[in-house]
Scaffold this active site. Sequence first.
Site, PDB file in Angstrom:
ATOM      1  N   GLU A   1     -43.005 -68.161  22.904  1.00 33.05           N
ATOM      2  CA  GLU A   1     -43.478 -66.892  23.295  1.00 33.05           C
ATOM      3  C   GLU A   1     -44.633 -66.659  24.106  1.00 33.05           C
ATOM      4  O   GLU A   1     -44.961 -65.742  24.918  1.00 33.05           O
ATOM      5  CB  GLU A   1     -43.200 -65.810  22.232  1.00 33.05           C
ATOM      6  CG  GLU A   1     -44.472 -66.384  21.120  1.00 33.05           C
ATOM      7  CD  GLU A   1     -44.309 -65.156  19.938  1.00 33.05           C
ATOM      8  OE1 GLU A   1     -44.163 -64.187  19.905  1.00 33.05           O
ATOM      9  OE2 GLU A   1     -44.534 -65.880  18.841  1.00 33.05           O
TER      10      GLU A   1
ATOM     11  N   GLY B   1     -55.527 -64.731   9.671  1.00 36.28           N
ATOM     12  CA  GLY B   1     -56.187 -63.533   9.528  1.00 36.28           C
ATOM     13  C   GLY B   1     -56.448 -63.218   7.948  1.00 36.28           C
ATOM     14  O   GLY B   1     -57.214 -62.620   7.474  1.00 36.28           O
TER      15      GLY B   1
ATOM     16  N   MET C   1     -34.373 -62.611  13.993  1.00 34.31           N
ATOM     17  CA  MET C   1     -33.221 -63.069  13.230  1.00 34.31           C
ATOM     18  C   MET C   1     -33.875 -64.363  12.377  1.00 34.31           C
ATOM     19  O   MET C   1     -33.673 -64.603  11.299  1.00 34.31           O
ATOM     20  CB  MET C   1     -32.321 -63.618  13.990  1.00 34.31           C
ATOM     21  CG  MET C   1     -31.598 -62.424  14.696  1.00 34.31           C
ATOM     22  SD  MET C   1     -30.081 -62.881  15.791  1.00 34.31           S
ATOM     23  CE  MET C   1     -29.062 -63.538  14.694  1.00 34.31           C
TER      24      MET C   1
ATOM     25  N   GLY D   1     -46.948 -60.863   9.264  1.00 25.21           N
ATOM     26  CA  GLY D   1     -45.574 -61.074   9.667  1.00 25.21           C
ATOM     27  C   GLY D   1     -44.710 -61.558   8.792  1.00 25.21           C
ATOM     28  O   GLY D   1     -45.202 -62.273   7.693  1.00 25.21           O
TER      29      GLY D   1
ATOM     30  N   ARG E   1     -47.005 -68.206  19.400  1.00 29.53           N
ATOM     31  CA  ARG E   1     -48.044 -67.371  20.009  1.00 29.53           C
ATOM     32  C   ARG E   1     -48.753 -68.275  20.856  1.00 29.53           C
ATOM     33  O   ARG E   1     -49.336 -68.040  22.026  1.00 29.53           O
ATOM     34  CB  ARG E   1     -48.582 -66.344  19.153  1.00 29.53           C
ATOM     35  CG  ARG E   1     -49.624 -65.545  19.869  1.00 29.53           C
ATOM     36  CD  ARG E   1     -50.197 -64.551  18.906  1.00 29.53           C
ATOM     37  NE  ARG E   1     -49.387 -63.523  18.478  1.00 29.53           N
ATOM     38  CZ  ARG E   1     -48.882 -62.378  18.897  1.00 29.53           C
ATOM     39  NH1 ARG E   1     -49.618 -62.223  20.340  1.00 29.53           N
ATOM     40  NH2 ARG E   1     -48.055 -61.478  18.591  1.00 29.53           N
TER      41      ARG E   1
ATOM     42  N   ASP F   1     -45.579 -70.294  12.752  1.00 27.47           N
ATOM     43  CA  ASP F   1     -45.703 -71.056  14.115  1.00 27.47           C
ATOM     44  C   ASP F   1     -46.451 -72.562  13.661  1.00 27.47           C
ATOM     45  O   ASP F   1     -46.536 -73.238  14.608  1.00 27.47           O
ATOM     46  CB  ASP F   1     -46.773 -70.339  14.840  1.00 27.47           C
ATOM     47  CG  ASP F   1     -46.228 -68.956  15.640  1.00 27.47           C
ATOM     48  OD1 ASP F   1     -45.122 -68.893  15.570  1.00 27.47           O
ATOM     49  OD2 ASP F   1     -46.965 -68.124  15.860  1.00 27.47           O
TER      50      ASP F   1
ATOM     51  N   ARG G   1     -37.290 -65.034  11.821  1.00 22.63           N
ATOM     52  CA  ARG G   1     -38.226 -64.763  10.637  1.00 22.63           C
ATOM     53  C   ARG G   1     -37.559 -63.975   9.394  1.00 22.63           C
ATOM     54  O   ARG G   1     -38.109 -64.287   8.327  1.00 22.63           O
ATOM     55  CB  ARG G   1     -39.255 -63.573  11.439  1.00 22.63           C
ATOM     56  CG  ARG G   1     -40.198 -63.977  12.334  1.00 22.63           C
ATOM     57  CD  ARG G   1     -40.758 -62.968  13.157  1.00 22.63           C
ATOM     58  NE  ARG G   1     -41.020 -61.645  12.512  1.00 22.63           N
ATOM     59  CZ  ARG G   1     -42.052 -61.045  12.284  1.00 22.63           C
ATOM     60  NH1 ARG G   1     -43.120 -61.448  13.260  1.00 22.63           N
ATOM     61  NH2 ARG G   1     -42.267 -60.000  11.863  1.00 22.63           N
TER      62      ARG G   1
ATOM     63  N   ARG H   1     -50.102 -55.349   8.670  1.00 19.81           N
ATOM     64  CA  ARG H   1     -51.087 -55.817   9.300  1.00 19.81           C
ATOM     65  C   ARG H   1     -52.337 -55.158   8.958  1.00 19.81           C
ATOM     66  O   ARG H   1     -52.115 -53.838   9.147  1.00 19.81           O
ATOM     67  CB  ARG H   1     -50.713 -56.177  10.775  1.00 19.81           C
ATOM     68  CG  ARG H   1     -49.453 -57.156  10.799  1.00 19.81           C
ATOM     69  CD  ARG H   1     -49.517 -57.376  12.288  1.00 19.81           C
ATOM     70  NE  ARG H   1     -48.390 -58.521  12.676  1.00 19.81           N
ATOM     71  CZ  ARG H   1     -48.451 -59.641  12.455  1.00 19.81           C
ATOM     72  NH1 ARG H   1     -49.476 -60.220  12.127  1.00 19.81           N
ATOM     73  NH2 ARG H   1     -47.169 -60.546  12.842  1.00 19.81           N
TER      74      ARG H   1
END
EC number: 2.7.1.11
Length: 490
Positions: free
Chosen positions: A320, A192, A378, A102, A266, A221, A380, A165
Amino acid sequence: MGSEGKTAPPKVVCGDAGYVLEDVPHLADYLPDLPTYPNPLQNNPAYSVVKQYFVNADDTVAQKIVVHKDSPRGTHFRRAGPRQRVYFESDEVHACIVTCGGLCPGLNTVIREIVCGLYDMYGVRKIIGIDGGYRGFYSCNTIDLTPKSVNDIHKRGGTILGTSRGGHDTSKIVDSIEDRGVNQVYIIGGDGTQKGASVIFEEIQRRGLKVAVAGIPKTIDNDIVVIDKSFGFDTAVEEAQRAINAAHVEAESVENGIGVVKLMGRNSGFIAMYATLASRDVDCCLIPESPFHMEGKGGLLAFIERRLKENGHMVIVVAEGAGQELITESMRSMEHQDASGNKLLLDVGLWLSHKIKDHFARNQKMAINLKYIDPTYMIRAVPSNASDNVYCTLLAHSALHGTMAGYTGFTVGPVNGRHAYIPFHRITEKQNKVVITDRMWARLLSSTNQPSFISQKDIEDAKKEDEPPTQLSDKENSHGVGVDFDTSAN
């Protein structure tokens, strides 16, 4: 993942008084006869004012800065910075950069500083960008990168290289690296992506290629362990203030106004926690690490009623990933995954807003006016702020100093304010999370005066869990708060 060689055992060096060095791989580990060259930095006029060009070969960084008088010295990592000898001549370097996962503020800054650092400090002229993440290795789409072409990209959000991704086939990626003659690979991405970088390094090592692989950890995050914080986090917290302020203005402008703001997080609630602490306008912060319940005495709905009666308005911040277990099975889609294997979460902010509206619709004595704000994309997509720009520069320089010195299979980041080279497995083995039995979470509860929502049993269970190794006794310096980064070697 394609063909993967056997994982090399970790390089661990033990010393006196419980000293342990978790070292990173080096090209000389499997290519023992490589020649070395004087580091061209010693002839760089920009560095002529530096008292010490190079870091000491034996310098290490302690993982824990707070220790007891009789406790062992503990785990250390190799200190980042330029070395006296390098394993690449400038004109032989062919570097590539790839961004995966992301978006995050600071991606373009890292790209810019890798390119400019290689070019200006080491005289490297062959640098390409892989277009579109890992899957870009399979195509012929590359971007030539020069200081001129990246000159002002740090002023823009996103990544000029594109991202995606998934798309990870180790054999195909290493085939592409070998076919193109690339010998330095800079991989920017989250846990990842770093796992993928680790198996790419292992396949390169298995083939005996003189290719250095460096990872630069990216997650907005802030959920990567070992390092103090991840780039983009400061910017995200700063931008979150705008959404919280808007929610507060809306809420206090009407009778029984409620502002609900959903922020990223997350599995880890760091953005929500720090944005709440910075704002001081938030009445309740909900994060994945701290369970909450809606109904009954001590529940969220009862707290909302009480706060509205006291103040006439309130602001709720929710990460989130919070409250997913409360969403009924008929509504949730947690068994579905994106291309990176991340579970797809429902919009907890929207769900929470509906639950609050339904509750007060049944309670005819109190009418509410609720506004829901979701600034996720917005935040990110914005350029990084000044703090993150400086941090991204140090990360990029630490990475290129390491690869030039022959280190490989590593990621970079600040550990207690000092940049270090960290083995891939240490940052991918688990995620960094808010410790709800820590003083920082207690400070938040004190700031918002919200109930903790958790039972005494939950608190005791949390205390039994191992504390993340990079978090300090008082957490004052965790995640970059109050940390002065070491810039002397970069």
